[in-house]
Design an enzyme around this catalytic site. Structure first.
Site, PDB file in Angstrom:
ATOM      1  N   CYS A 165      -3.483   3.051  -5.498  1.00 13.88           N
ATOM      2  CA  CYS A 165      -2.032   2.922  -5.675  1.00 13.88           C
ATOM      3  C   CYS A 165      -1.655   1.741  -6.554  1.00 13.88           C
ATOM      4  CB  CYS A 165      -1.364   2.850  -4.314  1.00 13.88           C
ATOM      5  SG  CYS A 165      -1.798   4.303  -3.340  1.00 13.88           S
ATOM      6  N   LYS A 337      10.455   2.735  -3.215  1.00 19.21           N
ATOM      7  CA  LYS A 337       9.742   3.844  -2.553  1.00 19.21           C
ATOM      8  C   LYS A 337      10.585   4.459  -1.443  1.00 19.21           C
ATOM      9  CE  LYS A 337       4.934   2.479  -3.417  1.00 19.21           C
ATOM     10  NZ  LYS A 337       5.056   1.113  -3.979  1.00 19.21           N
ATOM     11  N   HIS A 342       6.083   7.509  -2.325  1.00 22.97           N
ATOM     12  CA  HIS A 342       4.996   6.735  -2.912  1.00 22.97           C
ATOM     13  C   HIS A 342       4.301   7.579  -3.976  1.00 22.97           C
ATOM     14  CE1 HIS A 342       1.844   4.043  -3.558  1.00 22.97           C
ATOM     15  NE2 HIS A 342       1.388   3.844  -2.342  1.00 22.97           N
ATOM     16  N   PHE A 401      -5.843   1.024  -2.008  1.00 25.12           N
ATOM     17  CA  PHE A 401      -7.018   1.119  -1.135  1.00 25.12           C
ATOM     18  C   PHE A 401      -8.214   0.525  -1.868  1.00 25.12           C
ATOM     19  CE2 PHE A 401      -5.411   5.177   1.239  1.00 25.12           C
ATOM     20  CZ  PHE A 401      -4.563   4.395   2.005  1.00 25.12           C
TER      21      PHE A 401
END
Lengths: 413, 77
Positions: A165, A337, A342, A401
């Site tokens: 992301c 968001k 997202h 992540f």
């Protein structure tokens, strides 16, 4: 070494709030949710059936032959669509740059998951001999860059960044670096993502990462609210045209903003959970400030990563407090968001554009759905209504992540 | 539907070209601008539609719509 200045001269975007930036920005400033029940696919048996979906999208045949439109996955098509918008604003195609000095770097977190699923189904049902020769070209994460370079003849640097992301924020940072170093005169950058599929949704749902507020989709993405329960999947693209500042001025381009700082770091802590005190995020915010050469008190707005997950939102606020000290309480923050969902790998592209529009217009888009602000997220998050702020610098945070972090600082033109 | 008509329809669907502009003399490369990947995909569609297997070394000889029609006719005998 003296670094070149980096101008932003064009913007293009698509997401659940609209198919172009004017529409998206008007909706964002009005605090409208771009999140609703999914309509593009049959979602029977999906664990979650809502998201920041782009409705009624079809790519102009001018940008891709009709026969190719069935072949190339959606993230490629969003990239072409929004690149066209950004190029039109910038006037880059009329500029006399050497094509070898115009590059393309996008961020994409996952790539062509919809077509991976589609072709895998054919493989299982009909066997290897029926797997399309367009399967691999359609799904590889760097094909969006390839298609853009082919369409417009950009022969400079060309690749994709994958950092979940944070992908498109890192892409923008790298693209800016290419110009700062003088290797490229202009860059098409940002990100694109389109992975609203049953398999992807199932994967994120298994991680307990997604909001389950199925009865109220428009109120599901609620960063900083005490009732937040996970992120809402979005899709779309956010594309920026960057140019060597002096060359852009020389050709008479309108400068929309400037990129002055970029930082990137790692939490070195956990595969998916943020560092509880935002240690890595603090490092990259500080790096971005250092490169920009500005005082931290000069930053007026932060478009936060703010995904509406219980832990992530708190960790980021901690990092901002640590990096900005006493100035943190004077900052205007918001998580767009709450309206777009997202966009994963495209989030940094779209949210950098939100920062730039905030600088350009003096309007800060809100964080919607903040009914009861979490006391652990006790900074000014622009709850529910946009505010006017005459700001000089805006910062975008994007985290991914793997514990990867990115911060970018934009300056008003 | 005649074999020729079926082949033309399939080529038209795959290339999004008007069927009226496709005939036996239409060349895949010269007239329809198909590349090697387009050809692989088109041959897969032929195989599916007509229930035949077209070996890779045969496809190299199929340069026009007429070549495909003749090949399929020969296969069916």
């Amino acid at each position: 070494m003296k670094l070149n200045r980096v101008a932003v001269t064009g913007l293009g975007a698509i997401c659940g709030l609209g198919h172009n930036l004017n529409e998206i920005w008007a909706n964002a400033i009005a605090g409208k949710p771009g999140i609703s029940t999914l309509e593009n696919q049959n979602t029977e048996n999906w664990p979650v059936n809502f998201g920041g979906e782009v409705k009624n999208f079809s790519l102009s045949p001018d940008l891709m032959d009709l026969k190719d439109q069935d072949r190339f996955d959606r993230f490629n098509q969003f990239a072409l669509h929004s690149t066209q918008e950004a190029l039109t604003q910038s006037g880059l195609l009329e500029a006399k740059y050497n094509p070898a000095k115009i590059g393309v770097i996008f961020g994409t977190g996952l790539g062509g998951f919809p077509h991976i699923e589609m072709h895998h189904k054919t493989f299982l049902e009909k066997g290897a001999r029926r797997v399309s020769p367009f399967f691999i070209p359609s799904v590889i994460p760097n094909m969006a860059e390839g298609l853009v370079s082919i369409k417009w003849g950009f022969m400079g640097i060309n690749f994709a960044v994958a950092s979940a992301c944070a992908s498109s924020a890192h892409a923008i940072g790298l693209a800016a670096t290419e110009i700062m170093m003088g290797r490229q005169d202009a860059m098409v950058t940002g990100g694109t993502e389109a992975v609203i599929t049953p398999y992807t949704i199932a994967g994120f749902a298994s991680m307990k990462a997604l909001s389950k507020r199925v009865d109220e989709p428009a109120r599901a993405s609620r960063p900083y609210d005490t009732e937040r329960d996970g992120f809402v999947m979005g899709e779309g693209a956010g594309i920026l045209i960057l140019e060597n500042y002096d060359k852009a001025v020389a050709r008479g381009a309108k400068i929309i903003a400037e990129i002055v700082g970029f930082g990137a770091s790692s939490d070195a802590n956990h595969i998916t959970a943020p560092h509880p005190e935002g240690a890595g995020a603090n490092i990259c915010i500080s790096q971005a400030l250092e490169l920009s050469g500005i005082r931290k008190e000069e930053v007026g707005y932060i478009n936060t990563h703010g995904t509406s997950t219980p832990l992530g939102d708190i960790a980021e606020i901690q990092a901002i407090k640590k990096a900005f000290g006493d100035h943190a309480k004077n900052l205007t923050l918001s998580s767009t968001k709450s309206m777009t969902g997202h966009l994963l790998g495209a989030a940094g592209g779209l949210e950098s554009i939100m920062c730039i529009k905030a600088l350009e217009t003096g309007m800060i888009p809100p964080t919607i759905n903040v009914d009861n602000q979490d006391p652990e997220c006790d900074l000014f998050v622009t709850p529910n209504q946009s505010v006017k702020r005459d700001i000089q610098y805006a910062l975008n945070n994007s985290f991914g992540f793997g514990g990867t972090n990115s911060s970018t600082i934009f300056k008003k033109a | 539907m005649e074999l020729q008509e079926k082949v033309v329809k399939l080529v038209s669907e795959a290339t999004k070209m008007d069927a009226a502009n496709i005939n036996l003399n239409t060349s895949f490369v010269d007239d329809l601008n198909l590349d090697s990947l387009d050809m692989v995909e088109l041959m897969m569609k032929m195989e599916d539609e007509f229930g035949v297997e077209i070996p890779e070394d045969e496809t190299e000889n199929l340069k026009s719509v007429g070549d495909v029609v003749n090949y399929l006719k020969a296969k069916s005998h």
